[in-house]
Write an enzyme that holds these catalytic residues in place. Structure first.
Site, mmCIF file in Angstrom:
data_model
loop_
_atom_site.group_PDB
_atom_site.id
_atom_site.type_symbol
_atom_site.label_atom_id
_atom_site.label_comp_id
_atom_site.label_asym_id
_atom_site.label_seq_id
_atom_site.Cartn_x
_atom_site.Cartn_y
_atom_site.Cartn_z
ATOM 1 N N GLU A 190 0.849 -1.190 0.000
ATOM 2 C CA GLU A 190 0.000 0.000 0.000
ATOM 3 C C GLU A 190 0.880 1.234 0.000
ATOM 4 O O GLU A 190 2.078 1.145 0.281
ATOM 5 C CB GLU A 190 -0.872 -0.010 1.259
ATOM 6 C CG GLU A 190 -1.873 -1.134 1.231
ATOM 7 C CD GLU A 190 -2.597 -1.275 2.558
ATOM 8 O OE1 GLU A 190 -2.639 -0.296 3.314
ATOM 9 O OE2 GLU A 190 -3.103 -2.374 2.808
ATOM 10 N N LYS A 205 0.239 -10.937 13.748
ATOM 11 C CA LYS A 205 -0.079 -12.334 13.416
ATOM 12 C C LYS A 205 0.643 -13.284 14.370
ATOM 13 O O LYS A 205 0.096 -14.311 14.775
ATOM 14 C CB LYS A 205 0.311 -12.615 11.961
ATOM 15 C CG LYS A 205 -0.539 -11.814 10.970
ATOM 16 C CD LYS A 205 0.048 -11.851 9.573
ATOM 17 C CE LYS A 205 -0.748 -11.032 8.587
ATOM 18 N NZ LYS A 205 -0.037 -10.796 7.333
#
Ligand SMILES: NC(=O)c1ccc[n+]([C@@H]2O[C@H](COP(=O)([O-])OP(=O)(O)OC[C@H]3O[C@@H](n4cnc5c(N)ncnc54)[C@H](OP(=O)(O)O)[C@@H]3O)[C@@H](O)[C@H]2O)c1
Length: 430
Positions: A190, A205
Site C-alpha cells: 500500500e 499475526k
C-alpha cells in the site's frame, strides 16, 4: 441441509471477494458441505464505489445496526479492518447472540482474549482463519490438526509485502527503496506500507500464533519487532555468498518452558525450506513434538485466497451450530504450554555482523578483543573490498551469543574512532 444467514460488514477488497465467491459457489458449497449460505445484508460506509460484484440494492446498508440487530442473521462477518470500531462491533455481535467471523489480525492481537472469552461465556463461535496467512489453513491446523502436540517452534514468513521486497533485493540486486517502489506500483504494497515493512503486521499475526500454539497472551508491544528498512543490498549479497538467504521471520520458540517471540530480518541457510519462499508468498513452519516438522505454503493475501479462509470459517461455524456444540468447541484454548515470555536480552542466537571500518592495521584486532571481552566467539570473518574512501566492510559470523552481550559489544565497537558507520547485525536461525 443447514441454512445460515450471513451479514457482512466491510465491502472492500476482501468483503467483495467473499460476496463474489459466495454468490458464485452457493450451489457448490451446498452440495459439498451441506450448508446453504445466504447473504442477507452487506454494510459499508461507502455505497457509491463500484465493486467487482453486483448485489441487489436492498442488501446494502450504511448502518452497522441493521446487521447486528437483524434477527434473521446468524453470523456476522467483519471485514472492515482496524481495532475501532471493529472491537465494539465484535462484542455487540456476540451480545446480540450471533456468531462472529473476522479476518482482522489487528483487532484480535489487541482484544482477542476479551472477544474469545465473551464468545465462550455466551456459547458462541469466533472464526478467524483469514487473520494469519490469508488462504493458508494454519489456524485450523494449530487448533485441531496439532492438538495432540506440544509445539516447539513456529517460524513464519507472514508478510507478503516484506517478502516481495526482500526477494526483489536478492534476485535483482535492488536497494530497499527501489524494491519498495516496485512493490507499490505492482499493488503488493500500500502507499502507506509502514505496518508491513516495520514488522508490525507480522507481530500482530505472531501474537495470534502464540495464543494458538502456546496459550500465551502476548500483545504486539510484548513482541520484539524489527522491520526490513535497514537491510542493504550488500547484506543480502554477503549472506548469499555464505550460503544464507535473508527473510523477515516471525519466530515463536519454546525452550525449557520459556517462550521467545520475535520478529526481525533473519539469515536462514539457503537449504532451509523457508529460504525458497519468495515474492508475495507466505509460509509457516511448525514443529510439534509428535508430528515433527511441517510446512504450510500459499498466498497470504488477496481477495480470492482470503475469501477461501473466510468461507471455510462460515461453513465451520454453521456445522458447529447444527451440532449444537459451540460451548464445547472453544474458539481457542487458553491452556498455557509455556510459563514465561523471555525478554529479547535473554535470547541467544548466532549473528551476522557487518562493520564499516577505516582500512588500517589493528582495527580487526580491536573488534575481536571487544567481542572476546563479552564472551562472543567468531565463527568466520571476511574483509571485503574497500567500498569508499578507505572504508572497508568486515563481515563476521559469530557463534551463539546472548542478545544482551551482543548489544553491549556493538555499542563499544561503534564508539571506536575507526568505525565509520553503525554496525549492522542480523540474527541467524536454522
Ligand atoms: N487485503 C488482504 O489481502 C487481506 C488479507 C488478509 C486479511 N485481511 C484483513 O481483512 C480486513 C479487510 O481488509 P481489506 O483489504 O478488504 O480492506 P479495505 O479494502 O479497506 O475494505 C474495508 C472496507 O470496510 C469499510 N469500512 C471501514 N470502516 C467501516 C465502518 N465503520 N462501517 C462500515 N464500513 C466500514 C471501508 O470503507 P472506506 O474505504 O470508506 O473506509 C472499506 O470499504 C482487514 O482486517 C485486513 O487486515 C486483508
Amino acid at each position: 441441509m443447514r441454512k445460515v444467514n450471513v451479514g457482512i460488514i466491510g465491502f472492500g477488497t476482501i468483503g467483495a471477494g467473499v460476496v463474489k465467491a459466495l454468490k458464485e459457489r452457493r450451489k457448490f458449497l451446498r452440495e459439498k458441505s451441506g450448508i446453504d449460505i445466504e447473504i442477507v445484508r452487506i454494510c459499508d460506509k461507502d455505497l457509491k464505489t463500484k465493486r467487482p460484484v453486483n448485489v441487489a440494492k436492498p442488501l446494502l446498508t450504511k448502518f452497522v445496526g441493521k446487521v447486528l440487530y437483524d434477527p434473521k442473521i446468524d453470523i456476522v462477518v467483519e471485514l472492515m479492518g482496524g481495532v475501532h470500531p471493529a472491537k465494539d462491533i465484535a462484542l455487540e455481535t456476540l451480545r446480540s447472540g450471533k456468531h462472529f467471523v473476522t479476518a482482522n489480525k489487528a483487532l484480535l492481537s489487541d482484544s482477542g482474549a476479551e472477544i474469545f472469552s465473551l464468545a465462550h461465556e455466551l456459547g458462541l463461535c469466533v472464526g478467524f482463519e483469514a487473520s494469519v496467512g490469508g488462504g493458508i489453513p494454519i489456524i485450523r491446523a494449530l487448533k485441531e490438526g496439532f492438538v495432540a502436540n506440544h509445539i516447539d517452534l513456529i517460524y513464519g514468513i507472514i508478510n507478503g509485502t516484506s517478502n516481495f521486497i526482500l526477494t526483489k533485493m536478492s534476485e535483482d540486486g535492488l536497494s530497499f527503496e527501489d524494491a519498495l517502489q516496485i512493490a507499490q506500483s505492482n499493488g503488493y504494497a500500500e502507499r502507506n506500507s509502514s505496518l508491513d515493512i516495520s514488522g508490525g503486521d507480522s507481530a500482530h499475526k505472531l501474537s495470534l500464533l502464540a495464543l494458538l500454539g502456546f496459550g500465551i497472551e502476548a500483545r504486539p508491544k510484548d513482541i520484539y519487532t524489527e522491520g526490513i528498512t535497514e537491510i542493504e543490498a550488500c547484506d543480502i549479497e554477503y549472506a548469499k555468498e555464505m550460503g544464507y538467504a535473508i527473510k523477515l521471520l516471525a519466530i515463536a520458540k519454546r525452550s525449557n518452558n520459556d517462550l521467545e517471540l520475535r520478529v526481525h530480518p533473519t539469515l536462514l541457510p539457503q537449504k532451509h525450506l523457508l529460504s525458497s519462499v519468495n515474492d508475495v508468498y507466505n509460509a509457516i513452519f511448525v514443529k510439534g513434538d509428535l508430528v515433527g516438522d511441517n510446512l504450510f505454503y500459499g498466498k497470504g493475501a488477496g481477495a480470492a485466497p482470503t475469501s477461501s479462509a473466510v468461507i471455510s470459517d462460515i461453513v465451520a461455524v454453521a456445522k458447529t451450530i447444527s451440532k449444537g456444540c459451540c460451548k464445547v468447541d472453544r474458539c481457542i484454548s487458553f491452556t498455557k504450554d509455556a510459563d514465561r515470555l523471555k525478554s529479547i536480552a535473554e535470547v541467544r542466537t548466532r549473528y551476522y555482523v557487518r562493520f564499516s571500518a577505516i582500512d588500517k592495521p589493528g582495527v580487526l584486532a580491536k573488534i575481536s578483543g571487544i567481542l572476546a571481552k563479552y564472551g562472543i566467539s567468531i565463527a568466520h570473518v571476511t574483509q571485503k573490498q574497500r567500498k569508499s574512501q578507505k572504508v572497508v566492510p568486515i563481515i563476521m559470523m559469530t557463534h551463539e551469543a546472548s542478545e544482551r552481550d551482543m548489544a553491549k559489544a556493538l555499542k563499544e565497537i561503534d564508539s571506536l574512532g575507526a568505525m565509520k558507520k553503525k554496525s549492522v547485525r542480523i540474527r541467524v536461525e536454522g
